[in-house]
Write a protein that holds these residues in place. Sequence first.
Motif, PDB file in Angstrom:
ATOM      1  N   ASN A  17     -38.259  58.646  -5.302  1.00 12.13           N
ATOM      2  CA  ASN A  17     -38.406  57.193  -5.362  1.00 12.13           C
ATOM      3  C   ASN A  17     -38.231  56.635  -3.950  1.00 12.13           C
ATOM      4  O   ASN A  17     -37.110  56.547  -3.437  1.00 12.13           O
ATOM      5  N   LEU A  18     -39.336  56.255  -3.323  1.00  9.98           N
ATOM      6  CA  LEU A  18     -39.290  55.827  -1.931  1.00  9.98           C
ATOM      7  C   LEU A  18     -38.450  54.567  -1.752  1.00  9.98           C
ATOM      8  O   LEU A  18     -37.697  54.444  -0.782  1.00  9.98           O
ATOM      9  N   LEU A  19     -38.572  53.627  -2.695  1.00  7.76           N
ATOM     10  CA  LEU A  19     -37.831  52.373  -2.560  1.00  7.76           C
ATOM     11  C   LEU A  19     -36.328  52.610  -2.630  1.00  7.76           C
ATOM     12  O   LEU A  19     -35.556  52.052  -1.837  1.00  7.76           O
ATOM     13  N   MET A  20     -35.903  53.456  -3.579  1.00  9.73           N
ATOM     14  CA  MET A  20     -34.476  53.750  -3.690  1.00  9.73           C
ATOM     15  C   MET A  20     -33.972  54.493  -2.453  1.00  9.73           C
ATOM     16  O   MET A  20     -32.857  54.260  -1.978  1.00  9.73           O
ATOM     17  N   ALA A  21     -34.797  55.399  -1.919  1.00  5.63           N
ATOM     18  CA  ALA A  21     -34.400  56.149  -0.733  1.00  5.63           C
ATOM     19  C   ALA A  21     -34.277  55.237   0.479  1.00  5.63           C
ATOM     20  O   ALA A  21     -33.312  55.321   1.250  1.00  5.63           O
ATOM     21  N   ILE A  22     -35.234  54.314   0.645  1.00  5.99           N
ATOM     22  CA  ILE A  22     -35.182  53.388   1.776  1.00  5.99           C
ATOM     23  C   ILE A  22     -34.005  52.443   1.633  1.00  5.99           C
ATOM     24  O   ILE A  22     -33.329  52.112   2.618  1.00  5.99           O
ATOM     25  N   ALA A  23     -33.723  51.998   0.412  1.00  4.43           N
ATOM     26  CA  ALA A  23     -32.569  51.130   0.188  1.00  4.43           C
ATOM     27  C   ALA A  23     -31.272  51.845   0.555  1.00  4.43           C
ATOM     28  O   ALA A  23     -30.355  51.240   1.127  1.00  4.43           O
ATOM     29  N   ALA A  24     -31.192  53.137   0.243  1.00  4.48           N
ATOM     30  CA  ALA A  24     -29.992  53.901   0.600  1.00  4.48           C
ATOM     31  C   ALA A  24     -29.864  54.027   2.116  1.00  4.48           C
ATOM     32  O   ALA A  24     -28.763  53.940   2.671  1.00  4.48           O
ATOM     33  N   ILE A  25     -30.984  54.213   2.805  1.00  3.26           N
ATOM     34  CA  ILE A  25     -30.955  54.325   4.266  1.00  3.26           C
ATOM     35  C   ILE A  25     -30.520  53.007   4.898  1.00  3.26           C
ATOM     36  O   ILE A  25     -29.821  52.991   5.920  1.00  3.26           O
ATOM     37  N   LEU A  26     -30.907  51.893   4.305  1.00  2.00           N
ATOM     38  CA  LEU A  26     -30.552  50.585   4.845  1.00  2.00           C
ATOM     39  C   LEU A  26     -29.111  50.194   4.521  1.00  2.00           C
ATOM     40  O   LEU A  26     -28.671  49.116   4.926  1.00  2.00           O
ATOM     41  N   ASP A  27     -28.404  51.039   3.797  1.00  3.30           N
ATOM     42  CA  ASP A  27     -26.960  50.868   3.649  1.00  3.30           C
ATOM     43  C   ASP A  27     -26.315  51.464   4.902  1.00  3.30           C
ATOM     44  O   ASP A  27     -26.434  52.666   5.143  1.00  3.30           O
ATOM     45  N   PRO A  28     -25.660  50.649   5.738  1.00  2.00           N
ATOM     46  CA  PRO A  28     -25.127  51.162   7.013  1.00  2.00           C
ATOM     47  C   PRO A  28     -24.102  52.273   6.847  1.00  2.00           C
ATOM     48  O   PRO A  28     -23.814  52.987   7.808  1.00  2.00           O
ATOM     49  N   ARG A  29     -23.561  52.465   5.647  1.00  2.00           N
ATOM     50  CA  ARG A  29     -22.638  53.562   5.416  1.00  2.00           C
ATOM     51  C   ARG A  29     -23.353  54.886   5.218  1.00  2.00           C
ATOM     52  O   ARG A  29     -22.740  55.954   5.293  1.00  2.00           O
ATOM     53  N   CYS A  30     -24.657  54.830   4.948  1.00  2.00           N
ATOM     54  CA  CYS A  30     -25.405  56.035   4.572  1.00  2.00           C
ATOM     55  C   CYS A  30     -26.428  56.449   5.627  1.00  2.00           C
ATOM     56  O   CYS A  30     -26.382  57.563   6.142  1.00  2.00           O
ATOM     57  N   LYS A  31     -27.381  55.543   5.903  1.00  3.79           N
ATOM     58  CA  LYS A  31     -28.488  55.796   6.835  1.00  3.79           C
ATOM     59  C   LYS A  31     -29.248  57.070   6.416  1.00  3.79           C
ATOM     60  O   LYS A  31     -29.302  57.393   5.221  1.00  3.79           O
ATOM     61  N   MET A  32     -29.815  57.790   7.371  1.00 10.31           N
ATOM     62  CA  MET A  32     -30.578  58.997   7.028  1.00 10.31           C
ATOM     63  C   MET A  32     -29.676  60.135   6.582  1.00 10.31           C
ATOM     64  O   MET A  32     -30.132  61.084   5.949  1.00 10.31           O
ATOM     65  N   CYS A 128     -15.928  52.458   6.383  1.00  7.94           N
ATOM     66  CA  CYS A 128     -15.036  51.414   5.872  1.00  7.94           C
ATOM     67  C   CYS A 128     -13.594  51.887   5.994  1.00  7.94           C
ATOM     68  O   CYS A 128     -13.242  52.948   5.467  1.00  7.94           O
ATOM     69  N   GLU A 129     -12.793  51.110   6.675  1.00  5.92           N
ATOM     70  CA  GLU A 129     -11.383  51.461   6.832  1.00  5.92           C
ATOM     71  C   GLU A 129     -10.604  51.248   5.532  1.00  5.92           C
ATOM     72  O   GLU A 129      -9.775  52.054   5.136  1.00  5.92           O
ATOM     73  N   ASP A 130     -10.924  50.125   4.856  1.00  3.29           N
ATOM     74  CA  ASP A 130     -10.240  49.805   3.603  1.00  3.29           C
ATOM     75  C   ASP A 130     -11.158  50.153   2.441  1.00  3.29           C
ATOM     76  O   ASP A 130     -12.092  49.409   2.116  1.00  3.29           O
ATOM     77  N   MET A 131     -10.936  51.288   1.814  1.00  3.58           N
ATOM     78  CA  MET A 131     -11.798  51.747   0.729  1.00  3.58           C
ATOM     79  C   MET A 131     -11.586  50.961  -0.553  1.00  3.58           C
ATOM     80  O   MET A 131     -12.412  51.025  -1.471  1.00  3.58           O
ATOM     81  N   SER A 132     -10.481  50.219  -0.651  1.00  7.60           N
ATOM     82  CA  SER A 132     -10.213  49.446  -1.865  1.00  7.60           C
ATOM     83  C   SER A 132     -11.031  48.170  -1.927  1.00  7.60           C
ATOM     84  O   SER A 132     -11.222  47.599  -3.000  1.00  7.60           O
ATOM     85  N   THR A 133     -11.550  47.702  -0.784  1.00 12.72           N
ATOM     86  CA  THR A 133     -12.349  46.479  -0.741  1.00 12.72           C
ATOM     87  C   THR A 133     -13.815  46.833  -0.918  1.00 12.72           C
ATOM     88  O   THR A 133     -14.339  47.687  -0.194  1.00 12.72           O
ATOM     89  N   PRO A 134     -14.502  46.193  -1.864  1.00 15.76           N
ATOM     90  CA  PRO A 134     -15.932  46.484  -2.059  1.00 15.76           C
ATOM     91  C   PRO A 134     -16.732  46.147  -0.799  1.00 15.76           C
ATOM     92  O   PRO A 134     -16.489  45.128  -0.148  1.00 15.76           O
ATOM     93  N   PHE A 135     -17.678  47.012  -0.474  1.00 17.90           N
ATOM     94  CA  PHE A 135     -18.513  46.801   0.713  1.00 17.90           C
ATOM     95  C   PHE A 135     -19.760  46.030   0.326  1.00 17.90           C
ATOM     96  O   PHE A 135     -20.445  46.372  -0.636  1.00 17.90           O
ATOM     97  N   ASP A 136     -20.077  44.977   1.084  1.00 23.00           N
ATOM     98  CA  ASP A 136     -21.256  44.145   0.839  1.00 23.00           C
ATOM     99  C   ASP A 136     -22.265  44.438   1.935  1.00 23.00           C
ATOM    100  O   ASP A 136     -22.123  43.985   3.071  1.00 23.00           O
TER     101      ASP A 136
END
Length: 225
Positions: A17-32, A128-136
Amino acid sequence: MVGAMKTKFDKYWGECNLLMAIAAILDPRCKMTVIEYCFPKMYSKEEAREKIKKVKDALYELYDEYVADMYSDTSTQSEQIIDNTDRRSGVKVASGWSEFIQHVKSAQTSKPQQSELSNYLEEGCHICEDMSTPFDALEWWRTSALKYRILSKMARDILAIPVSTVASEATFSAGGRVIDAYRASLNADTVQTLICGGDWCRSLHGVKRKNKSEKKPLEIMLPIP
């Protein structure tokens, strides 16, 4: 039953799923990194390599479309500002402001040597330093809009798409559905009308829906004399 389940599983997970893969890459915690980590676990070595390349090519192709759109809009806006400035001044000679706008226009329409996307992917993943806070992720892109002027717009458009989920038992159920593949294009009002109409018809003719909680009557097989 197992064959039908395998067919549905391959339909949802066999193709990338290209859209899901690109969305995951655009998450700064994940990238490629998330693609390079997960795909070898999901596919064979050769297939994973091909799918990673396919995702990366689609990512850059989509980014190039946003770049072309951004620079074309910038060029049009600059021309409008020059026209409005000259119109207000009432002179045909280029004023100092219009010359400056023309300089800005030429500077902005020239693409940088390295794209924002390349810079984004080369940087390390956001930790993320604080894992208890949800990341936006959308908030992260909003605060990074000055650094990634074009890429932030692309990320906002993709990450804002709502994701639909379905329970696993419904995904692999062999029973009938209210909305199947032949009626998936119906709008919400039509679906509601059909469901209500079906309930009214059953009520009118005294037909009851099957209740899964109701136990079937015990059947006793008697030998034929």
